[in-house]
Design a protein around this motif. Structure first.
Motif, mmCIF file in Angstrom:
data_model
loop_
_atom_site.group_PDB
_atom_site.id
_atom_site.type_symbol
_atom_site.label_atom_id
_atom_site.label_comp_id
_atom_site.label_asym_id
_atom_site.label_seq_id
_atom_site.Cartn_x
_atom_site.Cartn_y
_atom_site.Cartn_z
ATOM 1 N N ALA A 223 -47.621 -6.760 -25.214
ATOM 2 C CA ALA A 223 -48.605 -5.929 -25.905
ATOM 3 C C ALA A 223 -48.321 -4.436 -25.742
ATOM 4 C CB ALA A 223 -50.015 -6.283 -25.427
ATOM 5 N N PRO A 224 -48.101 -3.922 -24.518
ATOM 6 C CA PRO A 224 -47.804 -2.490 -24.388
ATOM 7 C C PRO A 224 -46.566 -2.063 -25.173
ATOM 8 C CG PRO A 224 -48.406 -3.407 -22.253
ATOM 9 C CD PRO A 224 -48.240 -4.562 -23.192
ATOM 10 N N ALA A 225 -45.545 -2.913 -25.200
ATOM 11 C CA ALA A 225 -44.327 -2.583 -25.940
ATOM 12 C C ALA A 225 -44.604 -2.484 -27.435
ATOM 13 C CB ALA A 225 -43.248 -3.632 -25.672
ATOM 14 N N MET A 226 -45.445 -3.367 -27.950
ATOM 15 C CA MET A 226 -45.769 -3.315 -29.373
ATOM 16 C C MET A 226 -46.633 -2.097 -29.695
ATOM 17 S SD MET A 226 -46.174 -7.245 -30.706
ATOM 18 C CE MET A 226 -46.015 -6.669 -32.399
ATOM 19 N N LEU A 227 -47.500 -1.696 -28.771
ATOM 20 C CA LEU A 227 -48.278 -0.473 -28.984
ATOM 21 C C LEU A 227 -47.355 0.740 -29.058
ATOM 22 C CD1 LEU A 227 -51.396 -1.011 -26.680
ATOM 23 C CD2 LEU A 227 -51.207 -1.377 -29.144
#
Length: 265
Positions: free
Chosen positions: A222-226
């Motif tokens: 999730a953080p990488a996609m953000l």
């Protein structure tokens, strides 16, 4: 818990009372929780809790009514805008919104979406676009990017994905805007403007499904996609001075279209 240090700290965030304290059924890191919080916070700030009605169809957000302390109505898959139309026609003083994913709004519900916009129904669509079917196993949707991997496009999507914001504008929507869950302050302002707008509004929230899209396309958690949303986003003001080739695979965020002259229901 008693803690003198905490007692002296300023409160910078708390759960809005319109957002129910419910165990989350979404995948850990799912951005539905971000949009839920923003939407319910706006409803609280506008003091419209008692006159707001939400419609949630089939999809990952099928249990949205468990989180939202407002009147909610369940709809069949793809039929949310039809149900919202009926509610708004019977209760014209209510603020009515639908909460739909890309599979629901842009695939099985395309006809309902187009005709609701064309009629000029005075409702709001909160459109969660994660580019894939999340609840049913990661199948490709109409907004799955070209060449992207899904469980139904294991060698890459050969079709060109389409832009629901362009579709809404072409069909006659009078307020169209896009934000990402990374740019949440902007997204909150967009949701506020949509709920206050007189006429049909579409709010597209670019969201992460790291469970399927992220994993299958090696986009990370999730953080990488953000971070990806941050890197790929371009404001509407900046986009006006860019060539079409430069905007390829970019997210144009901000207010895309507004018309306060057209007569609507």
């Amino acid at each position: 818990i008693q803690c003198d240090y905490l007692d002296t700290m300023d409160m910078v965030w708390e759960r809005p009372p319109t957002l129910l304290d419910t165990p989350m059924h979404y995948c850990p890191g799912c951005s539905h929780s971000v949009v839920h919080r923003l939407l319910l916070e706006v409803i609280q700030e506008l003091d419209i809790q008692d006159k707001t009605i939400g419609v949630a169809p089939v999809g990952c957000s099928v249990f949205a009514y468990n989180y939202m302390d407002i009147d909610m109505q369940q709809a069949a898959h793809g039929r949310a805008t039809a149900v919202a139309t009926g509610i708004k026609r019977v209760l014209p003083d209510r603020i009515v919104f639908t909460y739909q994913g890309d599979g629901d709004l842009a695939a099985i519900g395309t006809a309902e979406t187009i005709h609701t916009i064309n009629r000029g129904e005075n409702i709001v669509i909160i459109f969660i676009n994660n580019g894939i079917y999340g609840m049913t196993g990661g199948q490709g949707s109409p907004t799955t990017p070209s060449d992207a991997i899904s469980t139904t496009t294991p060698f890459g999507n050969v079709e060109k994905h389409f832009d629901p914001c362009d579709l809404a504008k072409s069909a006659g929507a009078t307020y169209v805007a896009r934000g990402t869950v990374y740019h949440y302050p902007q997204l909150e302002k967009i949701i506020t403007a949509a709920l206050e707008h007189k006429g049909f509004s579409l709010v597209e929230a670019i969201s992460n499904c790291h469970t399927y899209y992220g994993r299958l396309n090696k986009k990370g958690d999730a953080p990488a996609m953000l971070d990806m949303f941050k890197d790929l986003s371009v404001t509407t003001a900046k986009a006006k001075n860019m060539e079409q080739e430069e905007l390829e695979n970019k997210f144009i965020i901000g207010k895309i279209h507004e018309n306060n002259v057209k007569t609507e229901f």
